[in-house]
Design a protein around this motif. Structure first.
Motif, short mmCIF file in Angstrom:
data_model
loop_
_atom_site.label_atom_id
_atom_site.label_comp_id
_atom_site.label_asym_id
_atom_site.label_seq_id
_atom_site.Cartn_x
_atom_site.Cartn_y
_atom_site.Cartn_z
N VAL A 107 1.43 12.41 4.54
CA VAL A 107 1.93 12.15 3.18
C VAL A 107 0.85 12.47 2.14
O VAL A 107 1.14 13.03 1.08
N LEU A 108 -0.40 12.14 2.47
CA LEU A 108 -1.47 12.44 1.51
C LEU A 108 -1.64 13.94 1.33
O LEU A 108 -1.82 14.43 0.21
N VAL A 109 -1.56 14.70 2.43
CA VAL A 109 -1.65 16.16 2.30
C VAL A 109 -0.47 16.67 1.47
O VAL A 109 -0.63 17.52 0.59
N GLY A 110 0.71 16.13 1.72
CA GLY A 110 1.90 16.53 0.95
C GLY A 110 1.73 16.23 -0.53
O GLY A 110 2.09 17.03 -1.39
N THR A 111 1.14 15.07 -0.81
CA THR A 111 0.91 14.70 -2.21
C THR A 111 -0.06 15.67 -2.87
O THR A 111 0.12 16.08 -4.02
N LEU A 112 -1.08 16.06 -2.10
CA LEU A 112 -2.04 17.04 -2.62
C LEU A 112 -1.31 18.34 -2.96
O LEU A 112 -1.53 18.94 -4.03
N GLY A 113 -0.42 18.79 -2.06
CA GLY A 113 0.37 20.00 -2.32
C GLY A 113 1.19 19.85 -3.60
O GLY A 113 1.25 20.76 -4.42
N PHE A 114 1.78 18.68 -3.75
CA PHE A 114 2.57 18.42 -4.95
C PHE A 114 1.70 18.53 -6.21
O PHE A 114 2.09 19.14 -7.20
N LEU A 115 0.51 17.94 -6.13
CA LEU A 115 -0.38 17.99 -7.29
C LEU A 115 -0.77 19.41 -7.64
O LEU A 115 -0.81 19.79 -8.81
N ILE A 116 -1.04 20.21 -6.60
CA ILE A 116 -1.38 21.62 -6.85
C ILE A 116 -0.22 22.31 -7.56
O ILE A 116 -0.40 23.01 -8.56
N ALA A 117 1.02 22.08 -7.05
CA ALA A 117 2.20 22.69 -7.69
C ALA A 117 2.34 22.21 -9.13
O ALA A 117 2.68 22.97 -10.03
N TYR A 118 2.04 20.94 -9.32
CA TYR A 118 2.17 20.34 -10.65
C TYR A 118 1.24 21.01 -11.65
O TYR A 118 1.64 21.41 -12.73
N VAL A 119 -0.02 21.15 -11.23
CA VAL A 119 -1.00 21.78 -12.11
C VAL A 119 -0.64 23.25 -12.34
O VAL A 119 -0.63 23.74 -13.46
N ALA A 120 -0.28 23.93 -11.24
CA ALA A 120 0.05 25.36 -11.34
C ALA A 120 1.25 25.55 -12.28
O ALA A 120 1.25 26.46 -13.12
N SER A 121 2.26 24.69 -12.15
CA SER A 121 3.46 24.88 -12.96
C SER A 121 3.17 24.57 -14.43
O SER A 121 3.75 25.16 -15.32
N GLY A 122 2.25 23.66 -14.68
CA GLY A 122 1.88 23.36 -16.05
C GLY A 122 1.29 24.57 -16.75
O GLY A 122 1.68 24.92 -17.86
N ALA A 171 1.64 27.74 -15.76
CA ALA A 171 2.64 28.79 -15.83
C ALA A 171 3.66 28.50 -16.93
O ALA A 171 4.10 29.39 -17.64
N ALA A 172 4.02 27.22 -17.06
CA ALA A 172 5.05 26.85 -18.04
C ALA A 172 4.59 27.14 -19.45
O ALA A 172 5.35 27.62 -20.27
N ARG A 173 3.30 26.85 -19.72
CA ARG A 173 2.80 27.12 -21.06
C ARG A 173 2.95 28.60 -21.40
O ARG A 173 3.34 28.97 -22.48
N ARG A 174 2.61 29.44 -20.38
CA ARG A 174 2.70 30.87 -20.62
C ARG A 174 4.17 31.29 -20.78
O ARG A 174 4.53 32.05 -21.67
N ALA A 175 5.03 30.73 -19.89
CA ALA A 175 6.44 31.15 -19.90
C ALA A 175 7.17 30.69 -21.15
O ALA A 175 8.07 31.35 -21.62
N ARG A 176 6.76 29.52 -21.66
CA ARG A 176 7.46 29.00 -22.83
C ARG A 176 7.39 29.99 -23.97
O ARG A 176 8.37 30.26 -24.64
N ARG A 177 6.19 30.56 -24.13
CA ARG A 177 6.03 31.50 -25.23
C ARG A 177 6.93 32.74 -25.01
O ARG A 177 7.65 33.15 -25.88
N ALA A 178 6.87 33.29 -23.79
CA ALA A 178 7.68 34.47 -23.50
C ALA A 178 9.16 34.13 -23.55
O ALA A 178 9.97 34.87 -24.10
N GLY A 179 9.53 32.97 -22.97
CA GLY A 179 10.94 32.58 -22.86
C GLY A 179 11.58 32.38 -24.21
O GLY A 179 12.71 32.81 -24.45
N ALA A 180 10.85 31.76 -25.11
CA ALA A 180 11.41 31.51 -26.44
C ALA A 180 11.77 32.84 -27.10
O ALA A 180 12.83 32.98 -27.69
#
Ligand SMILES: Nc1ncnc2c1ncn2[C@@H]1O[C@H](COP(=O)(O)OP(=O)(O)OP(=O)(O)O)[C@@H](O)[C@H]1O
Ligand SMILES: [Mg+2]
Lengths: 300, 285
Positions: A251-266, A268-277
């Motif tokens: 579960v701890l390894v899974g949580t770490l994976g989640f955190l990595i996805a969370y940071v990565a998506s943050g 990516a989202a900032r970049r995509a928001r500008r393009a998406g708008a």
């Protein structure tokens, strides 16, 4: 390298790894409907009833799996029935049904002396994975995979839009009951490796993480399975080398994976928001014939 | 099979204890285009659900396309477009995938769709004017595009009866006109259409038949005959006025300007002195 190979000198580790990979992939696949349907409570609840079932089963002299299976399948059906009543949602149904099973289990353990290793049932123990566990896990894996394979389209429709799915001929009630039963089976098969208390996280983390980084359904399923499996593998190594119970390690390894996805998506989202708008604006204008979208380049 | 597509006979319908619709009688013949109107909570959605097995039929009988309908037993051959906002707008599916799901119940039990199925979905999207959005995640659609996607999903199932719950709510006038033009085309091709709407004037000027609902069927017929001050009062309560446009279509307006209190003295009886009257221009601003 020896860190990776050394554990396999022990036969139990090979079995645990095999079971772990199957359980990780299963929980990963299952996490997709669990997260999208917002029913993480189901995993939580069924896991609690596992303890009740195991305790009662062992006290009665029955096998661990028999108790666990009876308890979870009964709980799954009961949850389904209680939730079908108007005015009660799944979370309330689960709270009622499975906490009762949990309470019963604890009460029985207090009264009837057993040789049950409570800690192993709660947190998982790779030392305990024997050939029979492996058989149970394999059977569940094959059955669950076959069910999800056959029901896939109808399940996706049911999770996305149950009302219209029903109107369009999908047997929504059966699909939902089937999903609960598959969840119950996976929970039972996961007890050895993950432990009753940590299964809940394992059927949420993979899809929760994957969802942050993809918007395609197929990619979501693939990524969730990959995340679940990876967490299992790395977690089992951690469990072996660091001498922590396997459930928390995974579960701890899974949580770490989640955190990595969370940071990565943050990021990516900032970049995509500008393009998406910009892209949406072009879409709106082109709908009205103001801008020709096919000629408008949108750069990310 | 008779030419009645929908046959609701003296039905009481309910979700739980209280009856939501009572003594409802509605017949819809093949090829009709019907608008259901009524205030919020009147039971428009419930009436649609009555036709799709979504509510309990307490008494009376419901028959759709020759099939007896009870709760949990939806009839075959019905396409359904839900009220916007009824699903998770951020669900990880593409537009094409959503359309494909429309016919999932009769598709092969494998996780993928055949090339023919995908081609058909794309053709439907093309026909509805959103072909270029096929590969887009649904989270990126505007309200009007989403509405058309759901229409395509409803059509993906080969249907004879199309039910739409407020297909014109929450979209701009141009999109509304576009959706209606599409529905007109489908109707022309032989589909029977029943929709709900809050837009009385649209029903009056475009649809051949309107059914006023409020707990039961208050009136049913051609808008010119049905849309009278009396019927509207019985359906919506007082406060509406009917005038007629140059083509003789009835048009509904507010009986009186709606006073908005400015927060100062309004205890002077009758129309408050310090009231702001909202005009369309101000609402737009
Ligand atoms: N799932 C449900 N369970 C219980 N009661 C419901 C349910 N859906 C609607 N109702 C009740 O049934 C009545 C009719 O609701 P319905 O949704 O049919 O109204 P409507 O005419 O479609 O309103 P709107 O214009 O706001 O969509 C309401 O009193 C509502 O509270
Ligand atoms: Mg409604």
């Amino acid at each position: 390298m020896s860190l990776l190979l050394e554990p396999f000198a022990y036969a139990f580790f090979g079995r645990a790894m095999l079971a772990g990979v199957l359980v990780g992939a299963l929980c990963g696949a299952l996490s997709v409907p669990v997260v999208l349907k917002r029913m993480s409570y189901v995993g939580h609840g069924l896991a609690h009833s596992v303890l009740g079932g195991v305790a009662v089963g062992v006290a009665l002299g029955a096998d661990l799996y028999v108790g666990a299976a009876v308890a979870t399948v009964l709980s799954a059906i009961l949850i389904d029935r209680v939730a079908a009543r108007r005015g009660l949602h799944h979370d309330a149904a689960i709270g009622i049904v499975t906490t009762a099973a949990f309470a019963l289990g604890i009460a029985v353990l207090a009264v009837v002396p057993t040789r049950l290793n409570l800690e192993a049932v709660l947190f998982g123990n790779i030392l305990g994975v024997d050939a029979r566990d492996l058989t149970v896990t394999t059977v569940v894996a094959v059955a669950a995979t076959a069910t999800l394979f056959v029901a896939y389209k109808r399940l996706v429709f049911t999770v996305f839009d149950p009302e219209v799915a029903a109107v369009h001929g999908v047997p929504v009630r059966h699909i939902e009951l089937g999903l609960n039963l598959v969840t119950a089976a996976v929970v039972v098969a996961s007890v050895r490796v993950l432990g009753a208390l940590l299964i809940a996280a394992a059927v949420v983390l993979p899809a929760a993480g994957a969802r942050l980084v993809t918007r395609s359904f197929a990619a979501l399923v693939g990524l969730a399975i990959a995340l679940g499996t990876t967490a299992s593998v790395l977690g089992l190594y951690a469990s072996f080398h660091l001498d922590v119970p396997s459930g928390p390690a995974i579960v701890l390894v899974g949580t770490l994976g989640f955190l990595i996805a969370y940071v990565a998506s943050g990021t990516a989202a900032r970049r995509a928001r500008r393009a998406g708008a910009r892209e949406r604006e072009v879409g709106r204008l082109s709908e009205r014939g103001i801008v020709d979208a096919t000629r408008t380049q949108v750069r990310a | 099979m008779s030419d009645l597509v929908v046959r609701v006979l003296d039905v009481d319908a309910a979700y739980a204890r209280p009856t939501v619709l009572s003594a409802v009688d509605v017949d819809v013949a093949r090829g009709e285009f019907v608008g259901l109107v009524g205030p919020s909570g009147a039971g428009k959605t419930t009436l649609l659900r009555l036709l799709t097995g979504g509510v309990e039929v307490r008494s009376g009988s419901v028959e759709v396309l020759g099939q007896r309908v009870v709760r949990g037993r939806p009839p075959r051959g019905v396409g359904y477009v839900p009220q916007l906002g009824s699903v998770d707008a951020d669900f990880p599916l593409t537009v094409r995938e959503v359309v494909l799901l429309g016919d999932a119940a009769s598709s092969r039990p494998v996780p993928w769709f055949t090339r023919d199925e995908r081609r058909r979905a794309d053709a439907l999207l093309e026909r509805l004017g959103i072909g270029e959005l096929a590969g887009r995640p649904i989270a990126e659609l505007s309200g009007g595009q989403r509405q058309r996607m759901f229409l395509a999903r409803a059509l993906a199932r080969r249907s004879e009866l199309l039910l739409l719950d407020e297909p014109t709510s929450g979209v701009d006038l141009a999109t509304r006109a576009e959706v209606l033009r599409l529905l007109g085309e489908l109707h022309h091709d032989g589909l029977t259409v029943v929709l709900t709407t809050h837009d009385l004037n649209f029903v009056a000027s475009h649809l051949p038949r309107m059914v006023c609902v409020n707990g039961t069927v208050i009136a049913d017929g051609r808008p010119r005959e049905v849309m009278t001050a009396d019927v509207l009062t019985r359906t919506y309560g007082p406060g509406l006025r009917v005038v007629h446009d140059e083509d003789g279509h009835p048009v509904v307006t507010d009986a009186a300007p709606i006073p908005l209190h400015s927060g100062t003295d309004h205890a002077s009886g009758g129309m408050p002195v310090a009231a702001a009257v909202v005009t369309p221009a101000e609402v737009d601003a």
